[in-house]
Design a protein around this motif. Structure first.
Motif, PDB file in Angstrom:
ATOM      1  N   GLN A   1       0.836  -1.207   0.000  1.00  0.00           N
ATOM      2  CA  GLN A   1       0.000   0.000   0.000  1.00  0.00           C
ATOM      3  C   GLN A   1       0.869   1.255   0.000  1.00  0.00           C
ATOM      4  N   LEU A   2       1.944   1.248   0.788  1.00  0.00           N
ATOM      5  CA  LEU A   2       2.847   2.402   0.831  1.00  0.00           C
ATOM      6  C   LEU A   2       3.524   2.618  -0.527  1.00  0.00           C
ATOM      7  N   ARG A   3       3.950   1.532  -1.150  1.00  0.00           N
ATOM      8  CA  ARG A   3       4.589   1.652  -2.471  1.00  0.00           C
ATOM      9  C   ARG A   3       3.584   2.178  -3.490  1.00  0.00           C
ATOM     10  N   ARG A   4       2.353   1.734  -3.390  1.00  0.00           N
ATOM     11  CA  ARG A   4       1.309   2.219  -4.302  1.00  0.00           C
ATOM     12  C   ARG A   4       1.059   3.712  -4.073  1.00  0.00           C
ATOM     13  N   HIS A   5       1.028   4.137  -2.821  1.00  0.00           N
ATOM     14  CA  HIS A   5       0.802   5.560  -2.531  1.00  0.00           C
ATOM     15  C   HIS A   5       1.915   6.413  -3.138  1.00  0.00           C
ATOM     16  N   GLY A   6       3.159   5.941  -3.040  1.00  0.00           N
ATOM     17  CA  GLY A   6       4.278   6.651  -3.672  1.00  0.00           C
ATOM     18  C   GLY A   6       4.096   6.729  -5.175  1.00  0.00           C
ATOM     19  N   LEU A   7       3.649   5.640  -5.765  1.00  0.00           N
ATOM     20  CA  LEU A   7       3.388   5.617  -7.204  1.00  0.00           C
ATOM     21  C   LEU A   7       2.299   6.629  -7.573  1.00  0.00           C
ATOM     22  N   LEU A   8       1.227   6.664  -6.786  1.00  0.00           N
ATOM     23  CA  LEU A   8       0.126   7.581  -7.085  1.00  0.00           C
ATOM     24  C   LEU A   8       0.564   9.036  -6.960  1.00  0.00           C
ATOM     25  N   LEU A   9       1.453   9.328  -6.006  1.00  0.00           N
ATOM     26  CA  LEU A   9       1.986  10.697  -5.893  1.00  0.00           C
ATOM     27  C   LEU A   9       2.803  11.049  -7.137  1.00  0.00           C
ATOM     28  N   SER A  10       3.643  10.115  -7.588  1.00  0.00           N
ATOM     29  CA  SER A  10       4.431  10.349  -8.810  1.00  0.00           C
ATOM     30  C   SER A  10       3.517  10.541 -10.009  1.00  0.00           C
ATOM     31  N   LEU A  11       2.469   9.754 -10.069  1.00  0.00           N
ATOM     32  CA  LEU A  11       1.507   9.863 -11.162  1.00  0.00           C
ATOM     33  C   LEU A  11       0.818  11.227 -11.148  1.00  0.00           C
ATOM     34  N   ALA A  12       0.402  11.664  -9.971  1.00  0.00           N
ATOM     35  CA  ALA A  12      -0.255  12.972  -9.855  1.00  0.00           C
ATOM     36  C   ALA A  12       0.689  14.104 -10.269  1.00  0.00           C
ATOM     37  N   GLU A  13       1.948  14.008  -9.859  1.00  0.00           N
ATOM     38  CA  GLU A  13       2.932  15.021 -10.249  1.00  0.00           C
ATOM     39  C   GLU A  13       3.112  15.050 -11.763  1.00  0.00           C
ATOM     40  N   ALA A  14       3.179  13.865 -12.377  1.00  0.00           N
ATOM     41  CA  ALA A  14       3.329  13.792 -13.833  1.00  0.00           C
ATOM     42  C   ALA A  14       2.096  14.346 -14.541  1.00  0.00           C
ATOM     43  N   GLN A  15       0.920  14.085 -13.988  1.00  0.00           N
ATOM     44  CA  GLN A  15      -0.310  14.606 -14.586  1.00  0.00           C
ATOM     45  C   GLN A  15      -0.358  16.131 -14.474  1.00  0.00           C
ATOM     46  N   ILE A  16       0.109  16.665 -13.362  1.00  0.00           N
ATOM     47  CA  ILE A  16       0.144  18.131 -13.197  1.00  0.00           C
ATOM     48  C   ILE A  16       1.092  18.750 -14.219  1.00  0.00           C
ATOM     49  N   LEU A  17       2.256  18.126 -14.423  1.00  0.00           N
ATOM     50  CA  LEU A  17       3.212  18.627 -15.425  1.00  0.00           C
ATOM     51  C   LEU A  17       2.622  18.633 -16.834  1.00  0.00           C
ATOM     52  N   GLU A  18       1.686  17.707 -17.091  1.00  0.00           N
ATOM     53  CA  GLU A  18       1.011  17.638 -18.395  1.00  0.00           C
ATOM     54  C   GLU A  18      -0.258  18.470 -18.422  1.00  0.00           C
ATOM     55  N   SER A  19      -0.482  19.264 -17.370  1.00  0.00           N
ATOM     56  CA  SER A  19      -1.676  20.102 -17.228  1.00  0.00           C
ATOM     57  C   SER A  19      -2.972  19.282 -17.200  1.00  0.00           C
ATOM     58  N   ARG A  20      -2.888  18.068 -16.680  1.00  0.00           N
ATOM     59  CA  ARG A  20      -4.073  17.218 -16.521  1.00  0.00           C
ATOM     60  C   ARG A  20      -4.505  17.309 -15.065  1.00  0.00           C
ATOM     61  N   PHE A  21      -4.962  18.492 -14.695  1.00  0.00           N
ATOM     62  CA  PHE A  21      -5.276  18.799 -13.299  1.00  0.00           C
ATOM     63  C   PHE A  21      -6.437  17.967 -12.772  1.00  0.00           C
ATOM     64  N   GLU A  22      -7.428  17.734 -13.596  1.00  0.00           N
ATOM     65  CA  GLU A  22      -8.593  16.956 -13.181  1.00  0.00           C
ATOM     66  C   GLU A  22      -8.171  15.522 -12.800  1.00  0.00           C
ATOM     67  N   SER A  23      -7.338  14.916 -13.635  1.00  0.00           N
ATOM     68  CA  SER A  23      -6.855  13.547 -13.359  1.00  0.00           C
ATOM     69  C   SER A  23      -5.999  13.521 -12.102  1.00  0.00           C
ATOM     70  N   ALA A  24      -5.135  14.527 -11.954  1.00  0.00           N
ATOM     71  CA  ALA A  24      -4.245  14.590 -10.788  1.00  0.00           C
ATOM     72  C   ALA A  24      -5.073  14.741  -9.517  1.00  0.00           C
TER      73      ALA A  24
END
Length: 182
Positions: free
Chosen positions: A159-182
């Motif tokens: 679960q902790l590793r998944r949470h880290g992954l989801l944070l990385s995913l959200a950061e990548a989505q923000i960089l792509e201006s996909r704010f809704e997904s993030a």
């Protein structure tokens, strides 16, 4: 002759398919218990004494060992129903007092696929698509039906590793201006 291909899910819900056909008839729940523990164990290996104590904690030691032998036999029959008796087992191999689950390269386990994808993302900065694909492999918590101690720490670590992954995913989505997904 092509050997049967196994597909096993332990994230979200425990399921096993052999050649695309779900194994639904677990005559012995202890057979499923053996498989679950081996899938979560380091290198898919555990001592027989440990397994006997885990699966049959109230039984006398000899009775627990006999019940474990029956569970292993039942699991071998489920995984390799057409294996001739004289042929050594392919998946469940005993070396001394250790039982090992040996999966083939054609076999697939969702936990293994998720962990490999996590390592791939960690080794190189993952693309957004790679992060999304890795996140999609997580079908739910590790064996949520299991409440015993042996499963709790691996579940929490995952679960902790998944949470880290989801944070990385959200950061990548923000960089792509996909704010809704993030």
């Amino acid at each position: 002759e092509v050997e049967p291909e196994l597909r096993i899910w332990v994230l979200g819900r425990f399921r096993v398919e052999r050649d695309g056909v779900p194994i639904t008839e677990w005559r012995r729940q202890s057979a499923a218990g053996v498989l679950k523990r081996l899938l979560v164990a380091d290198q898919h290996r555990l001592g027989r004494e440990y397994l006997a104590q885990q699966l049959f904690p109230t039984a006398r030691p000899k009775t627990a060992r006999d019940m474990l032998t029956a569970a292993i036999h039942a699991l071998r029959v489920l995984l390799e129903p057409n294996r001739p008796c004289a042929e050594p087992p392919r998946y469940l191999v005993q070396e001394g007092e250790t039982l090992e689950l040996r999966l083939k390269s054609t076999d697939w386990v969702d936990l293994t696929a998720f962990e490999q994808a996590l390592r791939g993302v960690a080794d190189s900065p993952g693309s957004l698509a790679q992060l999304e694909t890795t996140a999609a492999l997580y079908g739910g918590d590790l064996l949520p039906e299991e409440t015993a101690e042996w499963c709790l720490a691996p579940r929490q670590a995952l679960q902790l590793r998944r949470h880290g992954l989801l944070l990385s995913l959200a950061e990548a989505q923000i960089l792509e201006s996909r704010f809704e997904s993030a």
